[in-house]
Write an enzyme that holds these catalytic residues in place. Structure first.
Site, PDB file in Angstrom:
ATOM      1  N   ASP A   1      -0.932  -1.661   6.138  1.00 53.25           N
ATOM      2  CA  ASP A   1      -0.985  -1.281   7.361  1.00 53.25           C
ATOM      3  C   ASP A   1      -1.943  -2.047   8.212  1.00 53.25           C
ATOM      4  O   ASP A   1      -3.129  -2.467   7.836  1.00 53.25           O
ATOM      5  CB  ASP A   1      -1.292   0.321   7.275  1.00 53.25           C
ATOM      6  CG  ASP A   1      -0.285   0.948   6.909  1.00 53.25           C
ATOM      7  OD1 ASP A   1       1.028   0.873   6.804  1.00 53.25           O
ATOM      8  OD2 ASP A   1      -0.413   2.236   6.552  1.00 53.25           O
TER       9      ASP A   1
ATOM     10  N   GLU B   1       0.925  -1.175   0.053  1.00 55.28           N
ATOM     11  CA  GLU B   1      -0.131  -0.141   0.136  1.00 55.28           C
ATOM     12  C   GLU B   1       0.890   1.302  -0.011  1.00 55.28           C
ATOM     13  O   GLU B   1       1.646   1.321   0.897  1.00 55.28           O
ATOM     14  CB  GLU B   1      -0.946   0.096   1.196  1.00 55.28           C
ATOM     15  CG  GLU B   1      -1.385   1.462   1.861  1.00 55.28           C
ATOM     16  CD  GLU B   1      -2.033   0.927   3.166  1.00 55.28           C
ATOM     17  OE1 GLU B   1      -2.039   0.138   3.623  1.00 55.28           O
ATOM     18  OE2 GLU B   1      -2.482   2.049   3.615  1.00 55.28           O
TER      19      GLU B   1
ATOM     20  N   ASP C   1      -4.246  -1.196  10.114  1.00 55.36           N
ATOM     21  CA  ASP C   1      -5.343  -0.514  10.837  1.00 55.36           C
ATOM     22  C   ASP C   1      -6.549  -0.520   9.823  1.00 55.36           C
ATOM     23  O   ASP C   1      -6.575  -1.592   8.992  1.00 55.36           O
ATOM     24  CB  ASP C   1      -5.088   1.118  10.785  1.00 55.36           C
ATOM     25  CG  ASP C   1      -4.672   1.525   9.419  1.00 55.36           C
ATOM     26  OD1 ASP C   1      -4.598   0.721   8.495  1.00 55.36           O
ATOM     27  OD2 ASP C   1      -4.019   2.698   9.466  1.00 55.36           O
TER      28      ASP C   1
ATOM     29  N   ASP D   1      -8.113   1.200   7.418  1.00 57.52           N
ATOM     30  CA  ASP D   1      -7.711   1.470   5.991  1.00 57.52           C
ATOM     31  C   ASP D   1      -6.970   0.293   5.370  1.00 57.52           C
ATOM     32  O   ASP D   1      -7.318  -0.135   4.489  1.00 57.52           O
ATOM     33  CB  ASP D   1      -6.876   2.690   5.969  1.00 57.52           C
ATOM     34  CG  ASP D   1      -7.759   4.005   5.806  1.00 57.52           C
ATOM     35  OD1 ASP D   1      -8.782   3.870   5.760  1.00 57.52           O
ATOM     36  OD2 ASP D   1      -6.975   5.139   5.921  1.00 57.52           O
TER      37      ASP D   1
END
Ligand code: 0RA
Length: 656
Positions: free
Chosen positions: A518, A440, A520, A522
């Site tokens: 990541d 990403e 998280d 997102d």
């Protein structure tokens, strides 16, 4: 030799054979149940449940309850006839003992009454017994309760009568052998979705699941005990299955088409509906087994569908203005269908033995499909028109998509190697050892490029959120830069035969494709978008086990020169305690939120180095369920998505 002596010797000779059978299963469990991982473990449950379903198929059972017990063992209760317990002359022991210990004995007694038998491997309960460190069978039959216990598949005692009963049925409780299985913890979700599927496939039966390992926090289980619990029952079978799958899609017709019939002695049930999406969504079953790779029943369905709809469209004059051919694909855009058939002796072929080979099935399903559609189109002229218009639209869009795709492929030819500029390739030419990291963002992509072992690891940075293929039109998908890059980097092409759209994996350049995002919200969203893309456009790649998700650590714990990484809260607390001994709180704890917070060395050490890293392999447990969840998570409707996320939040890594 006296007659009793002769009998005793026969008994012993039989016993040796039984033990040899059990040992064979224990020595090569994978041959019988597929594998000894999570899949094989759950297969044990399906095997027992399949026997109960067999009872239901001959009209003797209406309820099947699965309970994950507090101690991790599992119980299956049914209200069938109960396993026979009478003395079995030939085997010189109780029928119950024969069913539970002799391989393939399940159907021996009453083969006639079982029309077909389920089970992917169809190995019988004796296999489950052989792979359990402990099993107890309780039978309610003829007013008596009978029991027998086993250890590692061997009887620990004779069948005993323990009391009176006014019910009939079988209760089997077993503990999977921890020396055989890599995991012995049952997964509620996996079991629940299989039981739900079985309820749709076998209308009228009630199947339930209860998890006694944990109390529901807010105690809203409806079984009184506050345990996690669900009960599945379908009155309308496949019709309801299609309704369930298309819950978050908009249908274009008034009704779901449905037929439950028998053609050439083959029971065929089909339900289908067209929706406004562009996806073909067909699931096929043979004797309750999901045939992921399709086969003759799917081929028959497609043939019947194309022919009948084409005939109708031509006769009605709706195709007269069309300037190009309509392909089989066009008839299946936005189609959700379930085909379930029963076959006496199914031949399973293909990579995962989930492709039906029986040739006699093709005509039967073709005829059933044709009957279903002919009747429906005749009786619902308005729907018929809508469907044909949708097909014409699909053909037009396909035409545009092909043009876009050809343009891309031509451009690739012109730009030298054809590999995307953003790809940092590896030096090895051996796809079997090569890995591609889909990362990403450019910044994390940069760190990954520095941190990797460039001999066998390649990195392709993706720009933020990739296109949501669930919502996009075909030609948009192939025009999208990120998606084009993934295709070209992987070396995968889609065949030009519009009818099959065969994925060509021969030139696959990496056997491990690793999504690295990541830790998280997102990141999870991007994971889901990428997985949706692979699920819809490169399913075979997932089926062959090429897709993975990397798991970067959540915490770094530091004290002096000691550095430790960890992936779970409990682990963090344990480590703090461990390294904190002596003097606490010189301890530094860092919570990683993004890959960008790690140095190239740290990323290599924790997430990319095959020696230390944690990779999650993406598998498809139930294609129908996966499809439903993907379309819900990526589709337009918000409430079902919110429900799902709320329900699963406690299992997800929330970003706090
Ligand atoms: C052998 C023969 C019959 C039923 C069964 C086995 C049977 C096995 C299992 C396993 C779980 N539940 C089960 N229920 C039945 C036929 C019985 C008859 O003819 O009465």
């Amino acid at each position: 030799m006296s007659e009793t002596e002769e009998k005793r010797r026969e008994y012993l000779a039989d016993s040796i054979q039984v033990l040899e059978g059990i040992e064979a299963v224990r020595k090569r469990p994978a041959m019988y149940i597929g594998d000894v991982g999570e899949k094989g473990l759950h297969h044990l449950v399906y095997e027992v449940v399949d026997n109960s379903i067999d009872e239901a198929m001959v009209g003797h059972c209406s309820r099947i309850d699965v309970i994950i017990n507090e101690d991790g063992s599992l119980t299956v209760i049914d209200d069938g006839r109960g396993i026979p317990v009478d003395y079995h002359e030939k085997e010189k022991r109780s029928a119950l003992e024969v069913v539970m210990t002799v391989l393939h004995a399940g159907g021996k007694f009453d083969k006639q009454s079982y029309k077909v038998s389920g089970g992917l491997h169809g190995v019988g309960v004796s296999c489950v017994n052989a792979l359990s460190s402990y099993l107890i069978a309780e039978v309610h039959r003829d007013g008596e309760i009978y029991m027998q216990e086993y250890r590692h598949g061997r009887p620990a005692e004779k069948v005993k009568s323990t009391g009176k009963t006014d019910k009939t049925g079988t209760i089997i409780t077993f503990v999977p052998d921890p020396t055989i299985f890599a995991v012995t913890e049952f997964n509620y979700e996996i079991l629940a979705s299989r039981l739900r599927e079985l309820a749709f496939l076998n209308k009228g039966i009630t199947l339930s699941i209860t998890d006694k390992r944990e109390q529901e926090e807010n105690g809203n289980g409806n079984n009184g005990g506050g345990y996690r619990h669900e009960s599945f029952h379908s009155q309308e079978g496949l019709r309801e299955f299609v309704k369930f799958l298309d819950m978050t899609r908009d249908s274009i017709t008034d009704d779901i088409m449905h037929i439950d019939t028998e053609k050439n002695d083959i029971p065929v049930e089909i339900a289908l509906q067209y929706n406004t999406s562009f996806k073909e969504n067909i699931h096929t079953y043979v004797n309750n087994i999901c045939t992921i790779e399709g086969g003759t029943h799917l081929a028959g369905f497609r043939r019947g569908l194309t022919r009948t709809l084409k005939n109708y469209a031509e006769k009605s004059g709706l195709l007269s203005k069309l300037k190009f051919d309509i392909s089989g694909d066009d008839f299946r855009e936005g189609l959700t269908a379930i085909i379930a058939i029963k076959v006496q002796e199914p031949q399973f072929e293909g990579q995962t033995k989930t492709k039906l080979g029986n040739s006699e099935v093709m005509g039967a399903v073709d005829q059933a499909t044709s009957t279903l559609l002919t009747n429906y189109l005749e009786e619902n002229p308005k729907d018929a028109r809508t469907i044909v218009q949708k097909v014409v639209q699909a053909a037009t869009a396909r035409h545009a998509a092909r043009k876009a795709r050809e343009l891309v492929q031509r451009k690739n030819l012109l730009s030298g190697s054809g590999l995307p500029g953003k790809l940092a390739d590896c030096s090895s030419q051996d796809p079997a050892t090569n890995e591609l990291f889909l990362v990403e963002g450019d910044s994390a992509g940069g760190t990954a490029k520095q941190g990797r072992d460039r001999r066998f690891q390649a990195v392709l940075p993706l720009r933020g959120k990739i296109l949501n293929v669930e919502k996009a039109m075909q030609h948009k998908i192939f025009e999208n830069d990120e998606i084009k890059n993934i295709f070209t980097a992987l070396g995968v092409t889609i065949g030009t035969d519009e009818d099959t759209k065969q994925l060509n994996l021969e030139k696959l350049r990496y056997h491990k494709i690793i999504i690295m995002t990541d830790a998280d919200v997102d990141g999870s969203h991007i994971d889901t978008l990428i997985m949706t893309f692979f699920f819809r456009h490169m399913l075979e790649l997932i089926q062959k086990g090429h897709l993975y998700i990397a798991a970067p650590p959540l915490y770094l714990i530091k004290k002096g020169k000691t550095i430790r990484y960890c992936w779970k809260e409990e682990e963090r607390d344990r480590i703090i305690e461990e390294i904190g001994k002596g003097s606490t709180s010189g301890i530094q704890i860092q919570r990683y939120k993004g890959l960008g917070e790690m140095s190239a060395e740290q990323l290599w050490e924790t997430t990319m180095n095959p020696e230390n890293r944690l990779l999650k392999q993406i598998t498809i447990e139930s294609a129908a369920e996966a499809d439903r969840i993907f379309s819900m998570l990526m589709g337009d409707e918000v409430p079902p998505r919110r429900d799902f996320i709320e329900k699963h939040a406690k299992y997800a890594n929330l970003d706090i």
